[in-house]
Scaffold this motif. Structure first.
Motif, PDB file in Angstrom:
ATOM      1  N   PHE B 252       0.862  -1.177   0.000  1.00 31.43           N
ATOM      2  CA  PHE B 252       0.000   0.000   0.000  1.00 31.43           C
ATOM      3  C   PHE B 252       0.902   1.232   0.000  1.00 31.43           C
ATOM      4  O   PHE B 252       1.580   1.515   0.990  1.00 31.43           O
ATOM      5  CB  PHE B 252      -0.902   0.029   1.248  1.00 31.43           C
ATOM      6  CG  PHE B 252      -1.965  -1.031   1.254  1.00 31.43           C
ATOM      7  CD1 PHE B 252      -1.675  -2.346   1.604  1.00 31.43           C
ATOM      8  CD2 PHE B 252      -3.265  -0.721   0.912  1.00 31.43           C
ATOM      9  CE1 PHE B 252      -2.660  -3.319   1.609  1.00 31.43           C
ATOM     10  CE2 PHE B 252      -4.257  -1.681   0.914  1.00 31.43           C
ATOM     11  CZ  PHE B 252      -3.949  -2.990   1.263  1.00 31.43           C
ATOM     12  N   SER B 253       0.904   1.953  -1.113  1.00 24.57           N
ATOM     13  CA  SER B 253       1.775   3.139  -1.231  1.00 24.57           C
ATOM     14  C   SER B 253       0.934   4.397  -1.081  1.00 24.57           C
ATOM     15  O   SER B 253       0.005   4.641  -1.873  1.00 24.57           O
ATOM     16  CB  SER B 253       2.468   3.149  -2.599  1.00 24.57           C
ATOM     17  OG  SER B 253       3.267   2.005  -2.737  1.00 24.57           O
ATOM     18  N   ASP B 254       1.242   5.149  -0.084  1.00 21.76           N
ATOM     19  CA  ASP B 254       0.541   6.410   0.177  1.00 21.76           C
ATOM     20  C   ASP B 254       0.939   7.406  -0.908  1.00 21.76           C
ATOM     21  O   ASP B 254       2.120   7.757  -1.037  1.00 21.76           O
ATOM     22  CB  ASP B 254       0.939   6.913   1.566  1.00 21.76           C
ATOM     23  CG  ASP B 254       0.303   8.250   1.911  1.00 21.76           C
ATOM     24  OD1 ASP B 254      -0.449   8.783   1.070  1.00 21.76           O
ATOM     25  OD2 ASP B 254       0.576   8.745   3.018  1.00 21.76           O
ATOM     26  N   THR B 255       0.007   7.842  -1.688  1.00 22.75           N
ATOM     27  CA  THR B 255       0.343   8.720  -2.815  1.00 22.75           C
ATOM     28  C   THR B 255       0.567  10.162  -2.368  1.00 22.75           C
ATOM     29  O   THR B 255       0.993  10.991  -3.161  1.00 22.75           O
ATOM     30  CB  THR B 255      -0.794   8.707  -3.857  1.00 22.75           C
ATOM     31  OG1 THR B 255      -2.005   9.124  -3.214  1.00 22.75           O
ATOM     32  CG2 THR B 255      -0.965   7.330  -4.459  1.00 22.75           C
ATOM     33  N   GLY B 256       0.278  10.457  -1.112  1.00 17.62           N
ATOM     34  CA  GLY B 256       0.480  11.818  -0.612  1.00 17.62           C
ATOM     35  C   GLY B 256       1.876  11.964  -0.038  1.00 17.62           C
ATOM     36  O   GLY B 256       2.865  11.984  -0.771  1.00 17.62           O
ATOM     37  N   THR B 257       1.953  11.976   1.251  1.00 17.37           N
ATOM     38  CA  THR B 257       3.237  12.198   1.916  1.00 17.37           C
ATOM     39  C   THR B 257       4.065  10.936   2.006  1.00 17.37           C
ATOM     40  O   THR B 257       5.258  10.991   2.294  1.00 17.37           O
ATOM     41  CB  THR B 257       2.980  12.702   3.342  1.00 17.37           C
ATOM     42  OG1 THR B 257       2.265  11.696   4.066  1.00 17.37           O
ATOM     43  CG2 THR B 257       2.148  13.988   3.316  1.00 17.37           C
ATOM     44  N   PHE B 262       2.777   1.099   3.526  1.00 16.53           N
ATOM     45  CA  PHE B 262       3.104  -0.106   4.300  1.00 16.53           C
ATOM     46  C   PHE B 262       2.911  -1.341   3.431  1.00 16.53           C
ATOM     47  O   PHE B 262       2.288  -1.288   2.360  1.00 16.53           O
ATOM     48  CB  PHE B 262       2.237  -0.194   5.567  1.00 16.53           C
ATOM     49  CG  PHE B 262       0.776  -0.389   5.290  1.00 16.53           C
ATOM     50  CD1 PHE B 262      -0.045   0.683   4.941  1.00 16.53           C
ATOM     51  CD2 PHE B 262       0.194  -1.652   5.354  1.00 16.53           C
ATOM     52  CE1 PHE B 262      -1.394   0.500   4.674  1.00 16.53           C
ATOM     53  CE2 PHE B 262      -1.159  -1.841   5.101  1.00 16.53           C
ATOM     54  CZ  PHE B 262      -1.954  -0.761   4.757  1.00 16.53           C
ATOM     55  N   ASP B 263       3.473  -2.412   3.919  1.00 14.75           N
ATOM     56  CA  ASP B 263       3.267  -3.724   3.291  1.00 14.75           C
ATOM     57  C   ASP B 263       2.394  -4.562   4.215  1.00 14.75           C
ATOM     58  O   ASP B 263       2.534  -4.478   5.440  1.00 14.75           O
ATOM     59  CB  ASP B 263       4.595  -4.457   3.091  1.00 14.75           C
ATOM     60  CG  ASP B 263       5.446  -3.828   2.004  1.00 14.75           C
ATOM     61  OD1 ASP B 263       4.959  -2.874   1.374  1.00 14.75           O
ATOM     62  OD2 ASP B 263       6.585  -4.286   1.817  1.00 14.75           O
ATOM     63  N   ALA B 288      -2.058 -15.427  10.146  1.00 16.20           N
ATOM     64  CA  ALA B 288      -1.128 -14.355  10.506  1.00 16.20           C
ATOM     65  C   ALA B 288      -1.315 -13.218   9.516  1.00 16.20           C
ATOM     66  O   ALA B 288      -1.297 -13.440   8.295  1.00 16.20           O
ATOM     67  CB  ALA B 288       0.309 -14.855  10.481  1.00 16.20           C
ATOM     68  N   VAL B 289      -1.538 -12.038  10.041  1.00 22.20           N
ATOM     69  CA  VAL B 289      -1.604 -10.842   9.200  1.00 22.20           C
ATOM     70  C   VAL B 289      -0.539  -9.890   9.741  1.00 22.20           C
ATOM     71  O   VAL B 289      -0.629  -9.438  10.892  1.00 22.20           O
ATOM     72  CB  VAL B 289      -2.994 -10.182   9.244  1.00 22.20           C
ATOM     73  CG1 VAL B 289      -3.033  -8.991   8.289  1.00 22.20           C
ATOM     74  CG2 VAL B 289      -4.080 -11.192   8.887  1.00 22.20           C
ATOM     75  N   LEU B 290       0.425  -9.654   8.923  1.00 20.05           N
ATOM     76  CA  LEU B 290       1.587  -8.894   9.377  1.00 20.05           C
ATOM     77  C   LEU B 290       1.740  -7.652   8.511  1.00 20.05           C
ATOM     78  O   LEU B 290       1.538  -7.719   7.286  1.00 20.05           O
ATOM     79  CB  LEU B 290       2.859  -9.735   9.282  1.00 20.05           C
ATOM     80  CG  LEU B 290       2.767 -11.163   9.845  1.00 20.05           C
ATOM     81  CD1 LEU B 290       4.027 -11.948   9.522  1.00 20.05           C
ATOM     82  CD2 LEU B 290       2.532 -11.122  11.341  1.00 20.05           C
ATOM     83  N   THR B 291       2.095  -6.561   9.128  1.00 18.05           N
ATOM     84  CA  THR B 291       2.338  -5.351   8.347  1.00 18.05           C
ATOM     85  C   THR B 291       3.755  -4.862   8.623  1.00 18.05           C
ATOM     86  O   THR B 291       4.311  -5.120   9.700  1.00 18.05           O
ATOM     87  CB  THR B 291       1.336  -4.244   8.710  1.00 18.05           C
ATOM     88  OG1 THR B 291       1.476  -3.923  10.095  1.00 18.05           O
ATOM     89  CG2 THR B 291      -0.098  -4.659   8.423  1.00 18.05           C
ATOM     90  N   SER B 292       4.288  -4.161   7.677  1.00 20.93           N
ATOM     91  CA  SER B 292       5.611  -3.554   7.865  1.00 20.93           C
ATOM     92  C   SER B 292       5.607  -2.197   7.187  1.00 20.93           C
ATOM     93  O   SER B 292       4.881  -1.984   6.204  1.00 20.93           O
ATOM     94  CB  SER B 292       6.698  -4.452   7.280  1.00 20.93           C
ATOM     95  OG  SER B 292       6.493  -4.625   5.890  1.00 20.93           O
ATOM     96  N   VAL B 293       6.374  -1.293   7.737  1.00 23.82           N
ATOM     97  CA  VAL B 293       6.387   0.068   7.214  1.00 23.82           C
ATOM     98  C   VAL B 293       7.813   0.479   6.882  1.00 23.82           C
ATOM     99  O   VAL B 293       8.770  -0.148   7.322  1.00 23.82           O
ATOM    100  CB  VAL B 293       5.794   1.056   8.243  1.00 23.82           C
ATOM    101  CG1 VAL B 293       4.325   0.739   8.497  1.00 23.82           C
ATOM    102  CG2 VAL B 293       6.577   1.015   9.542  1.00 23.82           C
ATOM    103  N   ALA B 297       7.078   5.618   8.726  1.00 24.79           N
ATOM    104  CA  ALA B 297       5.702   5.513   8.227  1.00 24.79           C
ATOM    105  C   ALA B 297       4.837   4.714   9.208  1.00 24.79           C
ATOM    106  O   ALA B 297       5.356   4.010  10.080  1.00 24.79           O
ATOM    107  CB  ALA B 297       5.695   4.845   6.856  1.00 24.79           C
ATOM    108  N   ALA B 298       3.540   4.840   9.045  1.00 26.01           N
ATOM    109  CA  ALA B 298       2.618   4.156   9.943  1.00 26.01           C
ATOM    110  C   ALA B 298       1.513   3.493   9.134  1.00 26.01           C
ATOM    111  O   ALA B 298       1.272   3.845   7.973  1.00 26.01           O
ATOM    112  CB  ALA B 298       2.003   5.147  10.932  1.00 26.01           C
ATOM    113  N   VAL B 299       0.868   2.560   9.776  1.00 24.35           N
ATOM    114  CA  VAL B 299      -0.278   1.900   9.152  1.00 24.35           C
ATOM    115  C   VAL B 299      -1.542   2.617   9.631  1.00 24.35           C
ATOM    116  O   VAL B 299      -1.734   2.751  10.846  1.00 24.35           O
ATOM    117  CB  VAL B 299      -0.355   0.416   9.550  1.00 24.35           C
ATOM    118  CG1 VAL B 299      -1.562  -0.255   8.896  1.00 24.35           C
ATOM    119  CG2 VAL B 299       0.922  -0.302   9.176  1.00 24.35           C
TER     120      VAL B 299
END
Lengths: 566, 403
Positions: B252-257, B262-263, B288-293, B297-299
């Motif tokens: 997920f790529s934040d198109t703003g700032t 995050f992944d 398992a649902v894992l996120t990484s930044v 960055a934050a989720v």
């Protein structure tokens, strides 16, 4: 003078008849019913006598049939004697049933052929329509090499169970035909999916209505079909009847638009007794959905003929799957075990859950004799005719089952053309084991006397069917009570004292009471320590110019005797 | 006199059941048939039978809920916490069903609504691809007026609500390597706008999403036709044997700032162990649902994995816990009551955590309970679960199995 005497004599006779009849009526409080009519025992029920003009394709909804039979209480549930049997307690031939195995000489070849015609299929088929109902994938097609343009319904096997449903279909049709039912001819053949063509006019119904049958529809079927090693697909080809399709029949009531259908279905012997056949072949899918009524024409007369069809869910097959462990052992909706299971979180384990697993042979599915109880066998959901089955109905059916010996069973099973010979062995083995259970239970459910004869010189012979098939051991003997029988008022006048014989053979007493008798009867009590409750069987013989004609058999079951199911 | 007596005798003799001269049983039955022929007539079905016949002939259930073409009723909303959604839908599919376009809208009774426009091409390259490649395009808008927010973390306990509006355009190409093995490539744009209580994230964030998935499915669901897979999904059927593995990765790529890029990786492993001919099934699941930044960055909190609701952590309210990671293990014992009803006893053990290293046994949230499922072929057309957990007792309902 002579005429005066005659007139006077006539007066006396008529007065005497009137008085006798009146007194008899007064004595009984109701009119007498003679036991025998001149044409008894009826061998043929002419249920084609009324020409059927006004008809309707009576549609039966599958869900309604289920709801009606499970939640409502249709039909007449009195435990009365079957209403369409003749005085020998046999089923006369009719538009429902034709006595075949056990009643007529049926060569092995004819037995296996069943309803089939001599047909040979070509390699190319043209699809003329989709299959609009039913769980079994298929389509309607014409063999391009067939000049008659006969339409067949082709159905495929599931990839996980090649040959299972198709084998069950042809085996079932042959068995039911041999039993005596009307069945539609169905054949096994192979198709090459690359040589299938679709008629531009072919249609299929979906939720949006009728639409053209497309290549996509065909792909959906052939891609989920079991294939031979040569890439071809084995199919059943069921001939689409030429006659007018009048819908289905229910296992209770009568068809309101068929004037010839006067016997309540739930009291028809061949429908009550078919529960035994269904149990033997594990035809738990036997229900109104799998029946057919066709309007035939014969000599300018139109009549309905009643069929049992669609045997893909027979033996170990549930068409696309192997049969469930529950099949034949418990109704789909059985309240008490359901409640027990739910409340115990499944710790209550129904007995049938201990059945062996599905066979290693994919074409067999789940078909076993382990735990098979002919008395407890049930179809998917109740049917009044099955529930009304009494011991005499079951005995009638069991005698037909008994007529299938090892050779006949194997021959019919071989009609399934299984590529693995072990399938024939296994199905035959299970069928014979189940057959034995049926004979053990139902051939001894009543006093098993039948096939009586009284020779001109007064020698009585009869058959003990249980002895014939070596069920339950030999009886100690028979006690016979002869009577002079008066048909007009259905009364017996005993002749002498009871006599005991050890073999099914005895002599009619040569007494004055027999001379000039129109009818004699003999009550046969079979003495068997294993079956003390057997009731005497009453055999009736009518005097004819050629001797004695066997005209009646009464097994002595009373109205109200409990149905045979437990 | 003779005549009178004769008549008397005659009457007596023709009394029902008496044998008349020349009468036979065949005559008797023929007389009954003649009598019936004077009244025999087709009797049309009435009442329930007539209704069911019409429903069957018109295929009303399918026509109402899942037709090939035309207007129909959509039932259900995607995602957890959307409530019971209903709404109109429209679908077009030609006879050959080379593509299927479905537009649907649904609103729930819980102040949330969703609209979705979907376009399906079951076989993108029907000839060259030999039915192995499929395409799914969809555009959706969801308006969630009052989603609960309990805070972030495994111990969160502050109750508030937030509003979330999302627009989601997605595309996915699925390649069927084998009947059991599928891989997918997906991409899309997700625009989210939150309006919330003070202290929560407010504003609009647009993510560009790319992803890949792999699924290996050996469950014994019906061997559906291709039509079945795409038009008539057997979603209500429940497996009784086999296994299922799905690995899904999305960026997920934040198109703003870029502050909310995050992944997200999810691994869903299921195993079904039958006994007593599949009338008892032990269903096991590890999720398992894992996120990484990247860096700082934050989720976004509304895209974090959650615990609680009708699927994972059934004794807890919907979205009861949320954080960067979710680990869950579920065991469900399913037992067949009859072909139309199943019972279940379940245990869910799940935990959310900011870091995987923070996962501790003490923070596992347990849900134990019992349930009832209505449906055929092992499916759960409707499900009721009664869960017992730290927060008390909770009744959860849903369509389909929890997993």
């Amino acid at each position: 003078m002579r005429s005066d005497r005659l007139r006077g004599t006539t007066h006396l006779v008529l007065v005497a008849m009137a008085l006798a009849a009146s007194m008899h009526l007064l004595a009984l409080g109701q009119p007498t019913v003679p036991r025998f009519y001149p044409d008894d025992p009826l061998r043929y029920d002419n249920d084609r006598v009324v020409d059927i003009r006004r008809v309707d394709d009576i549609k039966l909804d599958d869900y309604f049939d289920f709801i009606e039979n499970v939640f409502l209480s249709p039909g007449d549930r009195r435990a009365i004697h079957a209403v369409n049997v003749n005085t020998l307690d046999e089923v006369p031939d009719s538009s429902w049933f034709t006595n075949r195995i056990g009643a007529r000489d049926l060569p092995l070849e004819a037995l296996v052929t069943g309803p089939d015609r001599p047909v040979t299929f070509g390699a190319g088929w043209t699809i003329v329509g989709g299959k609009n109902r039913g769980f079994h994938p298929g389509f309607r097609a014409i063999d391009r090499s067939d000049p008659t343009g006969t339409v067949y319904q082709l159905e495929v096997d599931a990839p996980a169970h090649p040959e299972m449903a198709s084998g069950a279909e042809v085996i079932g049709a042959a068995f039911y035909h041999a039993f005596g039912y009307n069945t539609v001819d169905v054949y096994l053949t192979e198709i090459d999916s690359t040589r299938l063509e679709i008629d531009p006019k072919a249609t299929i119904r979906d939720a949006n209505g009728r639409r053209p049958f497309t290549r996509r529809d065909l792909d959906d079927i052939v891609q989920n079909a079991a294939r031979r090693p040569n890439g071809r697909i084995r199919v059943t080809a069921e001939r689409f009847p030429d006659e007018d399709d009048m819908g289905r029949f229910e296992y209770h009531g009568t068809r309101p638009d068929d004037p010839n259908d006067i016997h309540l279905h739930e009291h028809r012997r061949e429908l009550r007794g078919s529960r035994v056949f269904a149990a033997w072949l594990n035809h738990d899918d036997s229900r109104a959905l799998n029946t057919l009524v066709l309007r035939h024409r014969e000599g300018g007369r139109r009549f309905f003929k009643y069929y049992i069809v669609d045997f893909g869910s027979l033996l170990g097959s549930a068409t696309r799957f192997a049969d469930t462990a529950q099949a034949g052992r418990e109704y789909a909706l059985a309240w008490r075990p359901s409640l027990l299971t739910f409340l115990s979180f499944g710790l209550y384990v129904r007995p049938w859950l201990h059945q062996p697993p599905v066979s290693d042979l994919p074409a067999v599915g789940r078909f076993t004799a382990d735990g098979f109880d002919p008395e407890r066998w049930v179809a998917e959901y109740p049917k009044v005719a099955y529930e009304n089955m009494r011991a005499d109905d079951a005995f009638w059916a069991a005698r037909i089952v008994a007529a299938f010996d090892d050779v006949r069973v194997r021959a019919i099973v071989s009609k399934g053309q299984y590529s693995d010979p072990r399938v024939v062995d296994e199905l035959t083995r299970v069928l014979l084991a189940r057959r034995q259970r049926i004979l053990d239970v139902w051939l001894t459910a009543v006093n098993p006397i039948t096939h009586a004869a009284l020779s001109r010189d007064g020698v009585l012979t009869f058959e003990n069917v249980a002895v014939t098939h070596e069920i339950g051991g030999r009886p100690d003997g028979y006690i016979l009570q002869w009577s002079r029988f008066h048909n007009e008022d259905d009364t017996h006048v005993p002749i002498g004292a009871p006599v005991r014989v050890t073999d099914p053979r005895a002599e009619l007493p040569a007494t004055e009471a027999v001379r000039g008798a129109d009818y004699v009867s003999v009550a046969v009590r079979t003495i068997h320590p294993g079956f003390p409750d057997w009731r005497p069987v009453q055999l009736y013989f009518r005097a004819t110019s050629g001797g004695w004609q066997w005209v009646g058999l009464d097994r002595g079951l009373d109205p109200g005797d409990a149905p045979a199911s437990r | 006199m003779i005549v009178r007596i004769g008549v008397m005798v005659g009457v007596l003799l023709v009394w029902p059941g008496a044998v008349r001269a020349g009468q036979s049983r065949a005559d008797l039955w023929t007389a009954q048939r003649d009598a019936k022929s004077r009244e025999a007539r087709p009797v049309p079905a009435t009442g329930l039978e007539d209704f069911l016949l019409r429903a069957a002939a018109g295929r009303w259930p399918t026509r109402l809920l899942n037709p090939r073409s035309g207007l129909f009723l959509r039932v259900g909303l995607p995602g957890e916490g959307a409530g019971l959604g209903l709404g109109p839908a429209w679908r077009h599919s030609p006879f050959n069903r080379r593509y299927t376009a479905t537009a649907s809208f649904a609103a729930s009774a819980s102040k949330n609504w969703s609209g979705q426009l979907a376009f399906d091409v079951p076989d993108l390259l029907p000839v060259a691809g030999s039915d192995r490649v499929g395409l799914h395009l969809s555009a959706a808008r969801h308006q969630r007026a009052r989603d609960p927010f309990w805070g972030i973390g495994p111990e969160a306990d502050q109750r508030s609500v937030f509003a979330l509006a999302q627009r989601d355009v997605n595309g996915e190409v699925i390649v069927r390597i084998s009947p059991a093995l599928h891989v997918g490539l997906a991409g899309g744009v997700l625009s989210s706008h939150t309006t919330s209580q003070p202290g929560l994230l407010d504003g609009r964030i647009t993510h560009v999403r790319v992803g890949a998935s792999l699924s290996f499915d050996q469950r014994n669901t019906l061997p559906a036709t291709r039509t079945g897979r795409h038009l008539d999904p057997e979603a209500l059927d429940g497996a009784s044997t086999g296994r299922f593995l799905r690995v899904d990765w999305s960026r997920f790529s934040d198109t703003g700032t870029g502050a909310f890029s995050f992944d997200r990786t999810s691994v869903d492993l299921q195993q079904y162990l039958p006994f007593l001919h599949g009338h008892r099934v032990l269903a096991l699941r590890a999720l398992a649902v894992l996120t990484s930044v990247d860096g700082d960055a934050a989720v976004p909190f509304y895209l974090m994995p959650t615990l609680g609701g009708s699927r994972v952590g059934r004794a807890y309210p919907t979205f009861r816990f949320r954080d960067r990671h979710l680990l869950a293990a579920q065991v469900e014992y399913r037992y067949v009551v009859n072909p139309f009803m199943h019972g279940a006893v379940f245990v869910d053990a799940a935990q959310v955590a900011p870091r995987l290293g923070d996962v501790t046994w003490a923070r596992v949230r347990w849900s134990t309970g019992v349930g009832l499922r209505l449906g055929v072929r092992g499916g759960a057309a409707f499900r009721v679960d009664l869960g017992f957990g730290r927060d008390g007792v909770r009744l959860a309902t849903g369509f389909g199995h929890a997993f």
